[in-house]
Write a protein that holds these residues in place. Structure first.
Motif, short mmCIF file in Angstrom:
data_model
loop_
_atom_site.label_atom_id
_atom_site.label_comp_id
_atom_site.label_asym_id
_atom_site.label_seq_id
_atom_site.Cartn_x
_atom_site.Cartn_y
_atom_site.Cartn_z
N LEU A 134 0.86 -1.20 0.00
CA LEU A 134 0.00 0.00 0.00
C LEU A 134 0.89 1.24 0.00
O LEU A 134 1.96 1.25 0.61
N VAL A 135 0.40 2.29 -0.67
CA VAL A 135 1.05 3.60 -0.60
C VAL A 135 0.10 4.52 0.17
O VAL A 135 -1.10 4.55 -0.12
N CYS A 136 0.63 5.24 1.16
CA CYS A 136 -0.22 6.14 1.96
C CYS A 136 0.21 7.60 1.76
O CYS A 136 1.39 7.92 1.88
N LEU A 137 -0.77 8.45 1.49
CA LEU A 137 -0.53 9.88 1.34
C LEU A 137 -1.26 10.64 2.44
O LEU A 137 -2.20 10.09 3.04
N GLU A 138 -0.89 11.87 2.67
CA GLU A 138 -1.57 12.70 3.69
C GLU A 138 -1.81 14.09 3.13
O GLU A 138 -0.88 14.73 2.64
N ASN A 139 -3.06 14.57 3.20
CA ASN A 139 -3.41 15.88 2.63
C ASN A 139 -4.61 16.45 3.38
O ASN A 139 -5.64 15.78 3.43
N THR A 140 -4.49 17.64 4.02
CA THR A 140 -3.29 18.43 4.12
C THR A 140 -2.27 17.72 4.99
O THR A 140 -2.63 16.80 5.73
N HIS A 141 -1.02 18.18 4.91
CA HIS A 141 0.01 17.50 5.67
C HIS A 141 0.23 18.19 7.01
O HIS A 141 0.64 19.34 7.08
N ASN A 142 -0.04 17.42 8.07
CA ASN A 142 0.00 17.99 9.42
C ASN A 142 1.39 18.51 9.80
O ASN A 142 1.58 19.71 10.02
N ARG A 143 2.38 17.63 9.83
CA ARG A 143 3.71 18.03 10.34
C ARG A 143 4.45 18.99 9.40
O ARG A 143 5.43 19.61 9.79
N HIS A 144 3.97 19.12 8.18
CA HIS A 144 4.58 20.10 7.29
C HIS A 144 3.79 21.40 7.31
O HIS A 144 4.01 22.28 6.48
N GLY A 145 2.85 21.53 8.22
CA GLY A 145 2.20 22.81 8.42
C GLY A 145 0.94 23.02 7.61
O GLY A 145 0.62 24.13 7.21
N GLY A 146 0.20 21.92 7.37
CA GLY A 146 -1.09 22.08 6.69
C GLY A 146 -0.94 22.34 5.21
O GLY A 146 -1.80 22.96 4.57
N ALA A 178 -7.93 21.27 2.43
CA ALA A 178 -7.21 21.31 1.15
C ALA A 178 -8.13 21.78 0.03
O ALA A 178 -7.77 22.66 -0.77
N ALA A 179 -9.34 21.21 0.00
CA ALA A 179 -10.28 21.53 -1.08
C ALA A 179 -10.67 23.01 -1.05
O ALA A 179 -10.70 23.68 -2.09
N VAL A 180 -10.94 23.52 0.17
CA VAL A 180 -11.34 24.93 0.30
C VAL A 180 -10.17 25.83 -0.08
O VAL A 180 -10.34 26.84 -0.77
N ALA A 181 -8.95 25.45 0.32
CA ALA A 181 -7.78 26.31 0.08
C ALA A 181 -7.54 26.50 -1.41
O ALA A 181 -7.18 27.59 -1.84
N VAL A 182 -7.69 25.44 -2.19
CA VAL A 182 -7.41 25.60 -3.64
C VAL A 182 -8.69 25.68 -4.46
O VAL A 182 -8.66 25.63 -5.69
N ARG A 183 -9.83 25.81 -3.75
CA ARG A 183 -11.15 25.98 -4.39
C ARG A 183 -11.43 24.91 -5.43
O ARG A 183 -11.75 25.20 -6.59
N ARG A 184 -11.27 23.66 -5.01
CA ARG A 184 -11.61 22.56 -5.91
C ARG A 184 -12.44 21.55 -5.14
O ARG A 184 -12.28 21.42 -3.93
N ALA A 187 -13.87 15.76 -4.27
CA ALA A 187 -13.82 14.53 -5.07
C ALA A 187 -12.61 14.49 -6.00
O ALA A 187 -12.12 13.42 -6.34
N GLU A 188 -12.12 15.69 -6.40
CA GLU A 188 -10.95 15.68 -7.28
C GLU A 188 -9.73 15.11 -6.56
O GLU A 188 -8.85 14.51 -7.18
N PHE A 189 -9.69 15.31 -5.24
CA PHE A 189 -8.56 14.80 -4.47
C PHE A 189 -8.72 13.31 -4.16
O PHE A 189 -7.75 12.60 -3.95
N THR A 190 -9.96 12.86 -4.08
CA THR A 190 -10.20 11.49 -3.62
C THR A 190 -10.39 10.50 -4.78
O THR A 190 -10.20 9.31 -4.60
N ARG A 191 -10.76 11.04 -5.94
CA ARG A 191 -11.00 10.17 -7.11
C ARG A 191 -9.81 9.24 -7.42
O ARG A 191 -10.01 8.06 -7.67
N PRO A 192 -8.57 9.74 -7.38
CA PRO A 192 -7.47 8.85 -7.78
C PRO A 192 -7.13 7.76 -6.76
O PRO A 192 -6.39 6.85 -7.10
#
Ligand code: TLP
Length: 347
Positions: A134-146, A178-184, A187-192
Motif C-alpha cells: 500500500l502507498v499512503c498519502l496525507e493531505n493536508t500534511h499535518n507536520r509540514h504545516g497544513g 485542502a479543497a477549500v484552500a485551492v477551491r476545488r 472529489a478531485e482529491f479522492t478520485r485517484p
C-alpha cells in the motif's frame, strides 16, 4: 473573542448549537446491525462527497487509517509513506502491531511522495523482500504545516502505484481544508485513491468521528476490521447527526480559519527570534521555529500565562492551529502575547 485562545489543535472545536440540536433529535438504531438511519445518511453523504461507492463511520481518524491499512494489506507486506506522516509518527505503530506490516518511511520535501519516489520504493519480487502492499498519502500534511498537494500530484502517484497493482490510501483528515484552500471539489482529491479517511471532528467541529470511503467491497472489509477493533458502535446516530451538520454547514467557513492562520503567520514573521516559512502556511496550521536557545520553554508557558495555548511539536518548533472557536480578535491577542514575550529577544 474567547476567554482562552486555544491554538493547540482543531480537534478542540466544540459542537455548534445546530449540531447539539441535530444530535438530540437524531433517529437511531443499532449500527452493528446496520440499522441506524442517521449513520447511513452520513455514510452516504461522505461517499457522495468523495465520489466513492460507500462510506464507514469510525470513532477516530486513527481507526480510519488503521482499518484502511488492514483492509488493503496482508501481514508481512510493506507500506510506503512519508517519514513525517501521521500514520508513521502518531498512530502508536498500529499498522505494525495490529496489521503486521512494515512501514517504509521516505524523506520528502513537503510531505508528499513524488511519483519517482514511489516507483523507486516499490519492491521487486524476491524471496528476501517484503512485497509492497500500500502507498499512503496525507493531505493536508499535518507536520509540514497544513500544506496542500493538488489532485494532479495525487493522481500522478496513484498512477505509478496502480500500474504496479498497489492500492493508495489517503489520510485526508483535513482534506476539506485542502479543497477549500485551492477551491476545488473534494472529489478531485479522492478520485485517484482507493481509500480515504477524513475527520468530521477537526475543523468541521463535530464532537467525534471520521469516515472511511472506498469501494463497496473495501468498506465491507473495513467494517469487519472496525468490529474487530471494538469500534462497532450501537445507537451512534447521535454522533453521526453532528457529522451531517459538519459536512453540510461547516465546510465553506474553513476559509476563515485559513485567513486567520495567515494573519497569525504574518504577525509571527515580524517577531525577533522567530523563523517561519510563509509559503507553507496554506490552510489552518502554522508551524514556526524558535531560534533563541530555550525559547520554546519561554513561549509556551508565557503564552499560557496570558491565556493563549500553543503547542510545542519539537525542541525548537511550535504548532498553532486555527479553527472555528478562534476568531480574528483572538489571533490579535495571541500575537500581542507573543510580541510581549519576544520583545526582549531582539539582538
Ligand atoms: N492529529 C492530531 C494529533 O494526533 C497530532 C492533531 O492534533 O493534529 N491524520 C492526521 C493528518 C491527523 O492530524 C490526525 C490527528 C489523525 C489522522 C488522527 O485523528 P484522530 O485524532 O481522530 O485519531
Amino acid at each position: 473573542m474567547h476567554d482562552i485562545v486555544d491554538l493547540r489543535s482543531d480537534t478542540l472545536t466544540l459542537p455548534t448549537p445546530e449540531m447539539r440540536e441535530a444530535m438530540a433529535r437524531a433517529e437511531v438504531g443499532d449500527d452493528v446491525w446496520e440499522e441506524d438511519p442517521t449513520v447511513q445518511r452520513l455514510e452516504a453523504l461522505a461517499a457522495e462527497r468523495t465520489e466513492k461507492e460507500a462510506g464507514l463511520f469510525v470513532p477516530s481518524g486513527t481507526m480510519g487509517n488503521l482499518v484502511s491499512v488492514l483492509s488493503q494489506t496482508r501481514p508481512g507486506q510493506e507500506i510506503v509513506l512519508d517519514q513525517d506522516s501521521h500514520i508513521f509518527n502518531y498512530e502508536v505503530a498500529s499498522a505494525a502491531v495490529i496489521g503486521g506490516v512494515q512501514t517504509r518511511p521516505m524523506q520528502t520535501e513537503r510531505g508528499f511522495l513524488s511519483p519517482e519516489q514511489v516507483r523507486s520504493a516499490i519492491r521487486p519480487p524476491n524471496i528476501h523482500i517484503p512485497p509492497t502492499g500500500l502507498v499512503c498519502l496525507e493531505n493536508t500534511h499535518n507536520r509540514h504545516g497544513g500544506t496542500v498537494c493538488t489532485p494532479e500530484e495525487i493522481g500522478a502517484v496513484a498512477e505509478v502505484a496502480h500500474a504496479a497493482g498497489i492500492p493508495v490510501h489517503l489520510d485526508g483528515a483535513r482534506i476539506f481544508n485542502a479543497a477549500v484552500a485551492v477551491r476545488r471539489p473534494v472529489a478531485e482529491f479522492t478520485r485517484p485513491v482507493d481509500s480515504v479517511t477524513f475527520c468530521v471532528s477537526k475543523g468541521l467541529a463535530a464532537p467525534v468521528g471520521s469516515l472511511v470511503c472506498g469501494s463497496r467491497e473495501l468498506v465491507a472489509r473495513a467494517r469487519r476490521f472496525r468490529k474487530m477493533l471494538g469500534g462497532g458502535m450501537r445507537q451512534v446516530g447521535v454522533l453521526a447527526a453532528a457529522g451531517i451538520v459538519a459536512l453540510e454547514k461547516m465546510v465553506d467557513r474553513l476559509a476563515e480559519d485559513h485567513a486567520n492562520a495567515r494573519r497569525l503567520a504574518e504577525g509571527l514573521a515580524s517577531l525577533p527570534g522567530i523563523r517561519i516559512d510563509l509559503a507553507n502556511v496554506q490552510t489552518n496550521i502554522v508551524i514556526f521555529f524558535v531560534e533563541r536557545r530555550g525559547g520554546v520553554d519561554e513561549l509556551v508557558p508565557g503564552c499560557a500565562a496570558r491565556k493563549v495555548k500553543i503547542h510545542a511539536i519539537g525542541p525548537t518548533s511550535i504548532r498553532c492551529v486555527t479553527h472555528k472557536d478562534v476568531d480574528r480578535e483572538d489571533i490579535d491577542r495571541a500575537l500581542d502575547a507573543l510580541r510581549e514575550i519576544t520583545r526582549s529577544w531582539a539582538a
